[in-house]
Design an enzyme around this catalytic site. Structure first.
Site, short mmCIF file in Angstrom:
data_model
loop_
_atom_site.label_atom_id
_atom_site.label_comp_id
_atom_site.label_asym_id
_atom_site.label_seq_id
_atom_site.Cartn_x
_atom_site.Cartn_y
_atom_site.Cartn_z
CD GLU A 2 -2.94 -1.34 2.24
OE1 GLU A 2 -2.57 -0.34 3.37
OE2 GLU A 2 -3.75 -2.43 2.49
CD GLU B 178 -4.70 -7.95 1.85
OE1 GLU B 178 -5.61 -7.26 2.23
OE2 GLU B 178 -3.38 -7.78 1.73
C1 XIL Z 1 -6.28 -6.21 8.46
C2 XIL Z 1 -6.55 -7.51 9.39
O1 XIL Z 1 -7.39 -8.06 8.60
C3 XIL Z 1 -7.25 -7.08 10.58
O2 XIL Z 1 -7.29 -8.18 11.62
C4 XIL Z 1 -6.37 -5.80 11.13
O3 XIL Z 1 -7.18 -5.41 12.24
C5 XIL Z 1 -5.90 -4.88 10.23
O4 XIL Z 1 -5.43 -5.37 9.07
N1 XIL Z 1 -4.94 -4.73 3.68
C6 XIL Z 1 -4.04 -5.35 4.21
C7 XIL Z 1 -4.29 -6.49 5.39
O5 XIL Z 1 -2.83 -5.41 3.60
O6 XIL Z 1 -2.94 -6.43 6.12
C8 XIL Z 1 -5.13 -5.90 6.27
O7 XIL Z 1 -5.80 -6.74 7.23
C9 XIL Z 1 -6.56 -5.45 5.43
C10 XIL Z 1 -6.33 -4.31 4.30
#
Ligand code: XIL
Length: 388
Positions: A159, A273
């Site tokens: 990101e 994701e």
């Molecule tokens: C999220 C997790 O799912 C949560 O449990 C945590 O509180 C915050 O992070 N993008 C990403 C992930 O790259 O690491 C994130 O994961 C969601 C958004």
């Protein structure tokens, strides 16, 4: 680790599912699993996992083992999890995920080595312009080095692009940018390559899926970043498209074009994701599930038709533990979200069948799929994982 297959579990378990309104018994494991269908199409399929559930909940562990050929720790490889103090590492959760995956013949994504979030509380006071490059490269050397040879792909930088920063290069105003400058990205990729020569090194980002003006702009900035890195000989092998989608959205030709452009410069693409937020859908569970499944079907059918898309992971396997129930993303009616292929009771949802059908729709020539992406994992290449 808890026993993975609880005694009495059938090898090819059946579950109930609502298809056309009536509950029916369906087969969803063994040859009917997502991982078996994916294997037949030169694809890795899987999900984010949490070590505490792998260890504590047999049904969770069994579902992950049955369905996934690749897993990624949802939080346990992030800085905040690994770095309780500036000079101590805690690898227990990360090791549990790695050991589980190796035991179940699953590949592992590492997530992540460099991000503006999930930094430990001590970070701000301890890291400054003088030591930031060293702190970052040491972290990468130790973490990627520990699992070297065992990781399919690392999200090296997560990101880093944010059009709202207003910078011409589109880079996010992150602590890393402020402390090191734009070259932190290159630094991280080079350190990762040195620590783990075998892993596919990935740049991972979100909000680049749709053809809205904001996402078109961001996708373009990600492409510019990738091209800059390539031009400088930085080792990068893949782009991760997070794919946090919402019901009603229609990702379109822009993303397909992006994937093809990446293919033309030799990069793989991972869906890293995926989940579908249904907060805009007001109907009953069947209406909501249908809207979610619709996105799974359309999105994955489009993406998996591309030969350089070689892995598809959802952000979790069961609605029971989706991050989308965090207050920030929760539904207005307070009902739990249903964004994943299994519901909170581990029954397959329509999204499961949509995902499986989309996998089956993949028609790619074997020769067109990068061969390092789905070759069987060869254990023993890296250092042994010691117990703490
Ligand atoms: C999220 C997790 O799912 C949560 O449990 C945590 O509180 C915050 O992070 N993008 C990403 C992930 O790259 O690491 C994130 O994961 C969601 C958004």
């Amino acid at each position: 680790m808890a026993a993975i297959l609880p005694a009495g579990c059938h090898k090819h378990a059946v579950g109930t599912a609502l298809r056309g309104g009536a509950p029916t018994l369906v087969e969803m494991t063994g040859p009917r699993s997502l991982r078996a269908h994916a294997a037949a199409h030169h694809l890795l399929v899987g999900c984010a996992v949490a070590p505490e559930h792998l260890d504590g909940e047999p049904q969770y562990a069994k579902t992950v083992a049955d369905q996934a050929s690749i897993v990624v720790p949802e939080n346990s490889m992030k800085w905040a999890a690994l770095r309780p103090t500036p000079d101590r590492f805690d690898f227990r959760g990360a090791d549990d995920v790695v050991v589980f995956a190796l035991t179940h013949d699953q590949k592992i994504r590492g997530h992540n080595l460099c991000w503006h979030e999930a930094l430990p509380a001590w970070f701000e006071a301890a890291v400054n312009r003088d030591n930031a490059s060293r702190v970052l490269t040491e972290h990468i050397r130790i973490v990627a080095g520990r699992y070297a040879g065992k990781i399919h792909s690392w999200d090296v930088v997560n990101e880093a692009v944010d059009p709202k920063s207003g910078r011409p290069d589109g880079l996010r105003q992150s602590p890393w940018l402020e402390l090191i400058g734009p070259e932190y990205i290159e630094l991280a990729f080079r350190a990762a390559r040195e620590a783990d020569p075998a892993a596919l090194l990935t740049y991972n980002d979100y909000a680049i899926e749709l053809d809205t003006p904001e996402q078109i702009e961001k996708r373009g900035q990600v492409m510019m970043l990738v091209r800059r890195l390539r031009a400088r000989g930085v080792p990068i092998n893949a782009v991760g498209v997070q794919s946090h989608l919402s019901a009603g959205e229609t990702p379109g030709a822009g993303l397909q074009h992006f994937v093809r452009e990446l293919r033309a410069i030799g990069l793989q693409v991972f869906i890293t994701e995926m989940d579908v937020n249904d907060r805009s859908v007001t109907g009953d569970v069947a209406d909501r599930d249908a809207a979610v499944a619709h996105i799974y079907r359309d999105y994955l059918t489009m993406m998996l038709a591309e030969p350089n898309v070689t892995a598809a992971l959802t952000w979790g396997i069961t609605d029971r533990y989706t991050w989308l129930n965090l207050p920030k993303y929760a539904r207005a009616d307070g009902k739990p979200q249903r964004p994943l292929p299994f519901d909170a009771d581990y029954n397959p949802t329509p999204a499961f069948f949509a995902e499986r059908d989309a996998i089956d729709s993949r028609r790619v020539a074997t020769s067109a799929v990068p061969s390092d992406s789905y070759a069987p994992f060869r254990p023993g290449a890296g250092p042994r994982i010691e117990e703490e």
